[in-house]
Design a protein around this motif. Structure first.
Motif, PDB file in Angstrom:
ATOM      1  N   LEU A   3      26.674   8.677  43.429  1.00 50.51           N
ATOM      2  CA  LEU A   3      27.577   7.937  44.309  1.00 50.51           C
ATOM      3  C   LEU A   3      26.842   7.428  45.549  1.00 50.51           C
ATOM      4  O   LEU A   3      27.137   6.332  46.047  1.00 50.51           O
ATOM      5  CB  LEU A   3      28.736   8.844  44.735  1.00 50.51           C
ATOM      6  N   LYS A   4      25.871   8.213  46.015  1.00 50.83           N
ATOM      7  CA  LYS A   4      25.118   7.816  47.199  1.00 50.83           C
ATOM      8  C   LYS A   4      24.338   6.538  46.947  1.00 50.83           C
ATOM      9  O   LYS A   4      24.300   5.625  47.782  1.00 50.83           O
ATOM     10  CB  LYS A   4      24.177   8.954  47.609  1.00 50.83           C
ATOM     11  N   ARG A   5      23.729   6.452  45.748  1.00 53.09           N
ATOM     12  CA  ARG A   5      22.958   5.249  45.418  1.00 53.09           C
ATOM     13  C   ARG A   5      23.883   4.044  45.217  1.00 53.09           C
ATOM     14  O   ARG A   5      23.565   2.924  45.606  1.00 53.09           O
ATOM     15  CB  ARG A   5      22.126   5.495  44.154  1.00 53.09           C
ATOM     16  N   LEU A   6      25.022   4.293  44.601  1.00 53.48           N
ATOM     17  CA  LEU A   6      25.999   3.212  44.428  1.00 53.48           C
ATOM     18  C   LEU A   6      26.466   2.681  45.778  1.00 53.48           C
ATOM     19  O   LEU A   6      26.595   1.464  45.971  1.00 53.48           O
ATOM     20  CB  LEU A   6      27.198   3.714  43.624  1.00 53.48           C
ATOM     21  N   LEU A   7      26.728   3.607  46.695  1.00 57.66           N
ATOM     22  CA  LEU A   7      27.162   3.208  48.032  1.00 57.66           C
ATOM     23  C   LEU A   7      26.075   2.405  48.734  1.00 57.66           C
ATOM     24  O   LEU A   7      26.354   1.382  49.363  1.00 57.66           O
ATOM     25  CB  LEU A   7      27.522   4.444  48.857  1.00 57.66           C
ATOM     26  N   LYS A   9      23.756   0.572  47.356  1.00 58.65           N
ATOM     27  CA  LYS A   9      23.688  -0.756  46.738  1.00 58.65           C
ATOM     28  C   LYS A   9      24.825  -1.644  47.218  1.00 58.65           C
ATOM     29  O   LYS A   9      24.658  -2.842  47.473  1.00 58.65           O
ATOM     30  CB  LYS A   9      23.722  -0.640  45.211  1.00 58.65           C
ATOM     31  N   PHE A  10      26.018  -1.036  47.336  1.00 55.22           N
ATOM     32  CA  PHE A  10      27.172  -1.799  47.809  1.00 55.22           C
ATOM     33  C   PHE A  10      26.951  -2.285  49.232  1.00 55.22           C
ATOM     34  O   PHE A  10      27.258  -3.439  49.565  1.00 55.22           O
ATOM     35  CB  PHE A  10      28.435  -0.935  47.741  1.00 55.22           C
ATOM     36  N   LEU A  11      26.420  -1.407  50.097  1.00 60.37           N
ATOM     37  CA  LEU A  11      26.207  -1.776  51.496  1.00 60.37           C
ATOM     38  C   LEU A  11      25.156  -2.871  51.620  1.00 60.37           C
ATOM     39  O   LEU A  11      25.272  -3.770  52.472  1.00 60.37           O
ATOM     40  CB  LEU A  11      25.798  -0.544  52.312  1.00 60.37           C
ATOM     41  N   VAL A  12      24.123  -2.818  50.765  1.00 62.82           N
ATOM     42  CA  VAL A  12      23.119  -3.885  50.760  1.00 62.82           C
ATOM     43  C   VAL A  12      23.755  -5.203  50.316  1.00 62.82           C
ATOM     44  O   VAL A  12      23.542  -6.268  50.903  1.00 62.82           O
ATOM     45  CB  VAL A  12      21.942  -3.524  49.832  1.00 62.82           C
ATOM     46  N   TRP A  13      24.606  -5.120  49.287  1.00 65.23           N
ATOM     47  CA  TRP A  13      25.302  -6.323  48.780  1.00 65.23           C
ATOM     48  C   TRP A  13      26.198  -6.922  49.858  1.00 65.23           C
ATOM     49  O   TRP A  13      26.246  -8.127  50.045  1.00 65.23           O
ATOM     50  CB  TRP A  13      26.135  -5.954  47.556  1.00 65.23           C
ATOM     51  N   ARG A  14      26.912  -6.039  50.580  1.00 63.53           N
ATOM     52  CA  ARG A  14      27.850  -6.558  51.587  1.00 63.53           C
ATOM     53  C   ARG A  14      27.102  -7.216  52.745  1.00 63.53           C
ATOM     54  O   ARG A  14      27.566  -8.217  53.308  1.00 63.53           O
ATOM     55  CB  ARG A  14      28.783  -5.455  52.050  1.00 63.53           C
ATOM     56  N   ILE A  15      25.915  -6.709  53.121  1.00 66.61           N
ATOM     57  CA  ILE A  15      25.120  -7.329  54.187  1.00 66.61           C
ATOM     58  C   ILE A  15      24.726  -8.752  53.798  1.00 66.61           C
ATOM     59  O   ILE A  15      24.719  -9.671  54.626  1.00 66.61           O
ATOM     60  CB  ILE A  15      23.873  -6.478  54.502  1.00 66.61           C
ATOM     61  N   ARG A  16      24.442  -8.930  52.493  1.00 65.54           N
ATOM     62  CA  ARG A  16      24.015 -10.254  52.019  1.00 65.54           C
ATOM     63  C   ARG A  16      25.186 -11.224  51.844  1.00 65.54           C
ATOM     64  O   ARG A  16      25.019 -12.434  52.004  1.00 65.54           O
ATOM     65  CB  ARG A  16      23.285 -10.102  50.682  1.00 65.54           C
ATOM     66  N   HIS A  17      26.370 -10.706  51.503  1.00 64.19           N
ATOM     67  CA  HIS A  17      27.448 -11.590  51.098  1.00 64.19           C
ATOM     68  C   HIS A  17      28.685 -11.566  52.008  1.00 64.19           C
ATOM     69  O   HIS A  17      29.550 -12.435  51.886  1.00 64.19           O
ATOM     70  CB  HIS A  17      27.896 -11.248  49.670  1.00 64.19           C
ATOM     71  N   LEU A  18      28.794 -10.572  52.885  1.00 61.66           N
ATOM     72  CA  LEU A  18      29.972 -10.462  53.738  1.00 61.66           C
ATOM     73  C   LEU A  18      29.565 -10.376  55.203  1.00 61.66           C
ATOM     74  O   LEU A  18      28.656  -9.614  55.554  1.00 61.66           O
ATOM     75  CB  LEU A  18      30.786  -9.205  53.389  1.00 61.66           C
ATOM     76  N   SER A  19      30.250 -11.134  56.039  1.00 55.93           N
ATOM     77  CA  SER A  19      30.009 -10.995  57.477  1.00 55.93           C
ATOM     78  C   SER A  19      30.591  -9.676  57.958  1.00 55.93           C
ATOM     79  O   SER A  19      31.513  -9.127  57.339  1.00 55.93           O
ATOM     80  CB  SER A  19      30.662 -12.150  58.234  1.00 55.93           C
ATOM     81  N   SER A 140      38.084   7.307  60.771  1.00 59.35           N
ATOM     82  CA  SER A 140      36.767   7.681  61.276  1.00 59.35           C
ATOM     83  C   SER A 140      35.783   7.944  60.138  1.00 59.35           C
ATOM     84  O   SER A 140      34.643   7.459  60.155  1.00 59.35           O
ATOM     85  CB  SER A 140      36.884   8.918  62.170  1.00 59.35           C
ATOM     86  N   ASN A 141      36.224   8.688  59.133  1.00 52.40           N
ATOM     87  CA  ASN A 141      35.305   9.070  58.060  1.00 52.40           C
ATOM     88  C   ASN A 141      35.005   7.919  57.105  1.00 52.40           C
ATOM     89  O   ASN A 141      33.882   7.815  56.595  1.00 52.40           O
ATOM     90  CB  ASN A 141      35.877  10.273  57.306  1.00 52.40           C
ATOM     91  N   ILE A 142      35.974   7.046  56.872  1.00 56.02           N
ATOM     92  CA  ILE A 142      35.676   5.853  56.077  1.00 56.02           C
ATOM     93  C   ILE A 142      34.723   4.946  56.863  1.00 56.02           C
ATOM     94  O   ILE A 142      33.795   4.350  56.296  1.00 56.02           O
ATOM     95  CB  ILE A 142      36.974   5.103  55.704  1.00 56.02           C
ATOM     96  N   GLY A 143      34.923   4.861  58.174  1.00 57.16           N
ATOM     97  CA  GLY A 143      34.017   4.092  59.022  1.00 57.16           C
ATOM     98  C   GLY A 143      32.598   4.624  58.975  1.00 57.16           C
ATOM     99  O   GLY A 143      31.629   3.853  58.896  1.00 57.16           O
ATOM    100  N   ARG A 144      32.441   5.941  59.012  1.00 55.15           N
ATOM    101  CA  ARG A 144      31.110   6.537  58.912  1.00 55.15           C
ATOM    102  C   ARG A 144      30.499   6.268  57.543  1.00 55.15           C
ATOM    103  O   ARG A 144      29.301   5.968  57.439  1.00 55.15           O
ATOM    104  CB  ARG A 144      31.203   8.050  59.131  1.00 55.15           C
ATOM    105  N   LEU A 145      31.309   6.377  56.502  1.00 55.49           N
ATOM    106  CA  LEU A 145      30.824   6.144  55.137  1.00 55.49           C
ATOM    107  C   LEU A 145      30.310   4.715  54.985  1.00 55.49           C
ATOM    108  O   LEU A 145      29.321   4.469  54.283  1.00 55.49           O
ATOM    109  CB  LEU A 145      31.958   6.401  54.146  1.00 55.49           C
ATOM    110  N   MET A 146      30.949   3.789  55.678  1.00 55.16           N
ATOM    111  CA  MET A 146      30.559   2.375  55.592  1.00 55.16           C
ATOM    112  C   MET A 146      29.517   1.989  56.649  1.00 55.16           C
ATOM    113  O   MET A 146      29.228   0.815  56.844  1.00 55.16           O
ATOM    114  CB  MET A 146      31.790   1.485  55.764  1.00 55.16           C
ATOM    115  N   HIS A 147      28.978   2.996  57.340  1.00 55.07           N
ATOM    116  CA  HIS A 147      27.918   2.796  58.335  1.00 55.07           C
ATOM    117  C   HIS A 147      28.359   1.864  59.471  1.00 55.07           C
ATOM    118  O   HIS A 147      27.586   1.022  59.923  1.00 55.07           O
ATOM    119  CB  HIS A 147      26.653   2.240  57.673  1.00 55.07           C
ATOM    120  N   LEU A 148      29.594   2.008  59.927  1.00 56.64           N
ATOM    121  CA  LEU A 148      30.073   1.227  61.054  1.00 56.64           C
ATOM    122  C   LEU A 148      29.615   1.861  62.364  1.00 56.64           C
ATOM    123  O   LEU A 148      29.397   3.070  62.429  1.00 56.64           O
ATOM    124  CB  LEU A 148      31.604   1.145  61.029  1.00 56.64           C
TER     125      LEU A 148
END
Length: 589
Positions: A3-7, A9-19, A140-148
């Motif tokens: 799950l950590k690797r999936l997360l 990859k998702f965060l890298v994808w969102r940096i490229r495709h989502l503001s 708070s915890n979802i924010g931390r998970l998403m590296h906000l």
């Protein structure tokens, strides 16, 4: 793939495709959905417990359950969850102010469990604060998970709080306004969109799963009469005074019961005291919304008959006396429930006591046959708004909550008037709200208008301590000091003993005139050159206190002393540099 690797990859994808802006909006929506599910789960749990308790037909058996609920909650919190309960929203404000908006994961479920037990078993508190804590912890915890970052995590806490209030009352506007007035207090226009989405989604989840089963709702039956204006004005002032009484008595009762230090005895004593109060005044059992609904339906007699001691009494003046007893004793019941170890909030109690205040005001007026009869239901609802506005210092939340749970804006004008007057009256006696008073007085929360203190509070004294200064012994000579001056890049030299005790300070200005005199170098010792610092600080002091010492003494450097031992020097110029850095970082965020 973990799950950590999936997360990742998702965060890298969102940096490229989502503001970042759009991503924060999406995360806010997720927080809203999860917060809505949490609200539904808590309401369902409490209703489940209450239904099973009602099935027990043994006389007075219900009086045992508040004790059982408080004892179970206190033991669970102490030995299983290992956390101190207290006032949940106060703790959320503390996490935002002092813990970078990082809330422990266990708060995503701990408050739901403990408040479900306390309120389900009849504790005289509400569900709103625990569900706000739950929603805030989820955010708070979802924010931390998403590296906000800090500001984005804080916004997610606000989204969780908005979704919680919206889900538990089906009141999305009140949810947003509560989040802004109570939780965030410093919101930009850009933050509204995530809050709105979270609040709407929280309400939708609740509506889809529970339909119209909300904590409290009422359809207005009486119109608003403009001639009632003067009555509402007086009601606002009374609600303000009642809110002061509620705040002070609740906190005093909590403090009194907390003097019993052992968990189990405190829970038992507090639970028994609460049971005695409920035996005399049965409407104090639980949140009290059922009693308010009876009053609104014109069945005030039934709240008296629910009490075994007065079931046969129907005199209208006795109903007023009984209601006054409820008003006076509710803060004691709430304080005992929370102070003894139960979990719940003062949101529902403030609404309850406000409803009783409005009922008493209108009932007394009508019984005395003044110039005109006034609507009992309208004044009960507006009273709820008034006391809540005073206790929480959240006038807009109170206005829109009552407007939404009555499904209309018929009472909007009196709600605005009573809320404003009650808030102003309370503010005259209580500078801060129930939630913020203790934190502001202890320095753990800085009011939003004081930007300087807010930034300073983010700077840690420990990180500002300079430990690279060369020290000298009191008996060493000026010649030894000159050797240190040659090596050092600083112009301050602490004089310390073998036990690391600070005796004084020597600066370059103190020795400039004699430092090159050969005779003085041999004969003069450090102790005769030093001077006592004008003030000292400790590494655990608040930055506001340290800056006050700098301002009072006019010094640019102060020594840090912990437990009698010299630690280092703290410099005003270094603090200013850190202040500017924090200010720039906040501006970027």
């Amino acid at each position: 793939m973990t799950l950590k690797r999936l997360l990742s990859k998702f965060l890298v994808w969102r940096i490229r495709h989502l503001s970042t802006k759009n991503f924060v909006i999406i995360v806010g929506g997720v927080v809203g959905i999860v917060g809505g599910f949490a609200a539904v789960s808590l309401k369902s749990t409490v209703h489940f417990i209450q239904e099973h308790i009602r099935e027990i037909n043994v006389d007075y058996s219900y009086l045992l359950f508040p004790v059982i609920g408080i004892v179970l909650t206190a033991i669970l919190a102490k030995y299983v969850l290992r956390e101190q309960l207290g006032h949940g929203i106060t703790s959320i404000l503390f996490y935002i102010s002092k813990k970078s908006s990082i809330i422990h994961r266990n708060k995503m479920f701990s408050r739901m469990i403990t408040s479900g037990i306390t309120v389900g078993c009849g504790g005289s508190v509400g569900l709103e604060a625990p569900i706000v804590v739950t929603g805030s912890a989820i955010g708070s915890n979802i924010g931390r998970l998403m590296h906000l970052n800090y500001k984005q995590r804080t916004l997610m806490i606000g989204c969780g709080a908005a979704a919680a209030i919206s889900g538990i009352f089906n009141s999305p506007v009140a949810g947003v306004i509560f989040s802004i007035e109570v939780i965030l207090t410093d919101v930009t226009i850009g933050a509204f969109i995530p809050l709105l989405i979270a609040s709407v989604l929280g309400s939708l989840v609740s509506m889809l799963l529970l339909g119209d089963d909300v904590l409290f709702s009422f359809e207005l039956t009486d119109p608003f009469e403009a001639s009632d204006f003067i009555y509402f004005l007086f009601l606002g002032a009374i609600c303000g005074l009642v809110s002061v009484y509620f705040t002070r008595v609740t906190l005093w009762t909590e403090k009194l019961i907390s003097k019993v230090k052992s968990v189990f005895p405190r829970a038992v004593i507090g639970g028994i005291a609460l049971t005695v109060i409920i035996f005399v005044l049965a409407p104090l059992y639980g949140e009290g919304y059922d009693s308010i609904k009876l009053i609104l339906q014109g069945k005030a007699q039934e709240i008296v008959s629910s009490s075994a001691l007065f079931s046969e009494v129907s005199n209208p003046w006795f109903i007023v006396i009984f209601g006054l007893g409820i008003l006076l004793m509710k803060p004691f019941a709430t304080g005992l429930t929370i102070g003894a170890g139960g979990n719940g909030g003062i949101f529902a109690p403030s609404l309850f006591i406000g409803g009783i205040t409005g009922f008493l005001f209108s009932q007394v007026n009508n019984l005395l046959n003044f110039n005109q009869n006034i609507s009992v239901s309208n004044f009960t609802l507006v009273g709820m708004c008034g006391v809540m506005s005073g206790v929480l210092h959240a006038p807009l939340t109170a206005i829109f909550l009552i407007a939404e749970i009555t499904s209309g804006y018929t009472l909007f004008l009196p709600l605005m008037l009573v809320s404003a007057v009650a808030y102003s009256t309370n503010s005259y006696f209580e500078k801060y709200s129930f939630y913020t008073s203790k934190l502001i007085k202890s320095g753990d929360l800085i009011p939003s208008h004081d930007k300087d203190k807010q930034v300073l509070s983010l700077i840690s004294i420990e990180k500002m301590i300079e430990k690279d200064l060369l020290t000298i012994h009191p008996e060493q000579s000026l010649e030894d000091l000159v050797s240190l001056i040659k090596k050092s890049r600083r112009n301050i030299f602490p004089v310390v003993t073998e036990k690391n005790e600070l005796k004084g300070i020597i600066t370059l200005d103190d020795v400039r005139e004699i430092m090159f005199n050969v005779e003085s170098q041999k004969s003069v010792i450090a102790e005769t050159l030093m001077h006592r610092p004008p003030e000292t600080v400790q590494s655990n002091e608040k930055m506001s206190e340290v800056m006050a010492k700098f301002e009072k003494t006019g010094a640019w450097n102060l020594p840090v002393i912990d437990h009698g031992e010299y630690v280092g020097i703290v410099s005003k110029s270094r603090i200013f540099n850190a202040y500017r850095t924090k200010l720039r970082r906040q501006h970027k965020e």
